[in-house]
Design an enzyme around this catalytic site. Structure first.
Site, PDB file in Angstrom:
ATOM      1  N   GLU A  91       0.839  -1.197   0.000  1.00  0.00           N
ATOM      2  CA  GLU A  91       0.000   0.000   0.000  1.00  0.00           C
ATOM      3  C   GLU A  91       0.866   1.235   0.000  1.00  0.00           C
ATOM      4  OE1 GLU A  91      -3.228  -2.173   2.901  1.00  0.00           O
ATOM      5  OE2 GLU A  91      -2.853  -0.036   3.194  1.00  0.00           O
ATOM      6  N   CYS A 108       5.830  -7.090   7.560  1.00  0.00           N
ATOM      7  CA  CYS A 108       6.778  -6.435   8.476  1.00  0.00           C
ATOM      8  C   CYS A 108       7.068  -7.377   9.634  1.00  0.00           C
ATOM      9  CB  CYS A 108       6.187  -5.136   9.008  1.00  0.00           C
ATOM     10  SG  CYS A 108       7.299  -4.253  10.116  1.00  0.00           S
ATOM     11  N   CYS A 112       4.088  -4.713  15.484  1.00  0.00           N
ATOM     12  CA  CYS A 112       3.497  -3.764  16.437  1.00  0.00           C
ATOM     13  C   CYS A 112       2.076  -4.226  16.773  1.00  0.00           C
ATOM     14  CB  CYS A 112       3.462  -2.355  15.857  1.00  0.00           C
ATOM     15  SG  CYS A 112       5.115  -1.715  15.570  1.00  0.00           S
ATOM     16  N   GLU A 151       9.360  -1.899   8.031  1.00  0.00           N
ATOM     17  CA  GLU A 151      10.282  -1.131   8.869  1.00  0.00           C
ATOM     18  C   GLU A 151      11.507  -0.802   8.004  1.00  0.00           C
ATOM     19  OE1 GLU A 151      10.832   0.363  11.843  1.00  0.00           O
ATOM     20  OE2 GLU A 151      12.890   0.604  11.201  1.00  0.00           O
ATOM     21  N   SER A 180      11.342   6.690   8.479  1.00  0.00           N
ATOM     22  CA  SER A 180      10.610   6.411   9.712  1.00  0.00           C
ATOM     23  C   SER A 180      11.098   5.087  10.298  1.00  0.00           C
ATOM     24  CB  SER A 180       9.126   6.321   9.361  1.00  0.00           C
ATOM     25  OG  SER A 180       8.424   5.698  10.384  1.00  0.00           O
ATOM     26  N   LEU A 204       7.825   6.420  19.224  1.00  0.00           N
ATOM     27  CA  LEU A 204       8.086   6.422  20.666  1.00  0.00           C
ATOM     28  C   LEU A 204       6.965   5.638  21.382  1.00  0.00           C
ATOM     29  CD1 LEU A 204      10.026   7.463  22.807  1.00  0.00           C
ATOM     30  CD2 LEU A 204       8.767   9.640  22.830  1.00  0.00           C
ATOM     31  N   ASN A 279      -6.372   4.378  14.598  1.00  0.00           N
ATOM     32  CA  ASN A 279      -7.381   4.141  13.570  1.00  0.00           C
ATOM     33  C   ASN A 279      -8.050   2.795  13.863  1.00  0.00           C
ATOM     34  OD1 ASN A 279      -8.835   4.401  11.221  1.00  0.00           O
ATOM     35  ND2 ASN A 279      -7.145   3.754   9.887  1.00  0.00           N
ATOM     36  N   CYS A 322      -3.192   1.239   7.612  1.00  0.00           N
ATOM     37  CA  CYS A 322      -2.048   0.518   7.048  1.00  0.00           C
ATOM     38  C   CYS A 322      -2.249  -0.994   7.107  1.00  0.00           C
ATOM     39  CB  CYS A 322      -0.787   0.908   7.804  1.00  0.00           C
ATOM     40  SG  CYS A 322       0.651   0.022   7.223  1.00  0.00           S
TER      41      CYS A 322
END
Ligand code: SF4
Length: 333
Positions: A91, A108, A112, A151, A180, A204, A279, A322
């Site tokens: 995307e 990834c 997360c 990442e 990023s 963070l 989101n 995402c």
């Protein structure tokens, strides 16, 4: 295709560095590969062997990335589902004001806790040519953020090649290229060693090492303090402030104690804080805080001297946070 491989192929065809510069500049500006100033027409300047190879090369570059879905959002952005030459999908997001957010990996490995992309693990790295091809899917780009799927630190050489190409041949201002990362210590010396030094956004999300570790389970184990110290050194070396990213999760990282921690960590730093309301996604249990609470946090931090902005993830109105378009595409393609 990697840009270094493309350069090597052109060299083997007899192109000199000046020819390679010209071809890459034409590609990254969306022009025909033999385009150039009229007084220097390709027939006069590019070697015959190179000219003969350009049509096939142009087709290969064209095939690197194809937009298969475009979801415009009322905020002026558009979320794109992009098919790569091997049939994988990533995307990217066309951002308002001539920006684009690109993916650097298919899937990834960081995982997360609040991210759909992280659920699929890493499937493969994107090559620098595929990263650049996503930029070309969005017209007239002046700002590129490497914040899509993946990442960037885990695909560092390809991302650095793409950054160099955009800064050198794409004509994009270096501070408008935003790398990023969740904070891999390897990125700081590598980015400083590059010809083009990008701006940096660091995730963070918490000032508590243990909570941060649980939100970013496979990120390098660096404490929030050490991360901010490394970020500060990079900001001072480049002259661009660090953008700290903080995905706001109700009841998780929106407490008064966290705000005090942010003040302690970021006060006096060459930095800004982006509060990104989560989101909401049916596949994940997190919730975003109420708008009035987000506004109060932002005011509180700004009053404390931390430059803080609320940033909404672009394209959220199309239910395309995402990783969501791609996860749906696994069913439909
Ligand atoms: S938020 Fe970024 S780093 Fe984390 S899992 Fe998703 S794509 Fe990977």
């Amino acid at each position: 295709m990697r840009i270094s491989q493309l350069q090597e192929t052109l060299t083997q065809l007899g192109a000199k560095p000046v020819h390679i510069d010209r071809i890459l500049r034409a590609w990254l500006k969306g022009r025909p590969l033999d385009a150039g100033p009229r007084k220097h027409a390709a027939a006069q300047t590019l070697p015959l062997t190179v000219r003969a190879a350009l049509p096939e090369l142009a087709q290969s570059l064209q095939n690197l990335a194809t937009v298969v879905e475009r979801h415009p959002d009322p905020d002026g952005s558009a979320r794109l589902l992009v098919r790569l030459a091997d049939g994988q999908h990533v995307e990217s997001v066309q951002l308002p004001k001539a920006g684009v957010c690109v993916s650097t990996q298919v899937g990834c490995a960081v995982g997360c806790a609040f991210c759909m992309t992280g659920k699929s693990s890493l499937l493969r790295q994107l090559q620098s040519g595929e990263i650049l091809a996503q930029v070309l899917c969005a017209a007239n780009v002046k700002r590129v953020v490497f914040m899509g799927m993946g990442e960037p630190a885990h695909n560092l050489e390809n991302v650095c090649e793409a950054i160099d190409a955009l800064g050198i041949w794409g004509g994009i201002g270096h501070k408008n290229l935003v790398f990023s990362s969740v904070g891999d210590p390897r990125i700081f010396p590598r980015l400083l060693a590059g010809r083009v030094k990008p701006a940096l956004a660091l995730s963070l999300h918490s000032t508590h090492a243990s909570l941060r570790r649980s939100l970013l389970p496979k990120a390098p184990d660096i404490s929030p303090e050490a991360l901010v110290d490394a970020g500060e050194a990079y900001a001072r070396a480049t002259g661009y402030p660090i953008q700290y990213q903080w995905t706001l999760l109700a009841g998780i990282n929106d407490s008064e104690e966290e705000l005090a921690g942010i003040e302690r960590l970021l006060k006096g730093k060459y930095a800004m804080l982006n509060l990104i309301p989560y989101n909401e996604n049916p596949g994940l249990a997190y919730q975003r805080p109420a708008l009035h609470a987000i506004v109060a946090m932002t005011r509180r931090l700004n009053r404390a001297g931390i430059l803080t902005r609320i940033r909404h993830s672009a394209g959220q109105e199309v239910e395309g946070g995402c990783g969501q378009l791609r996860s749906r595409s696994q069913v439909s393609y």
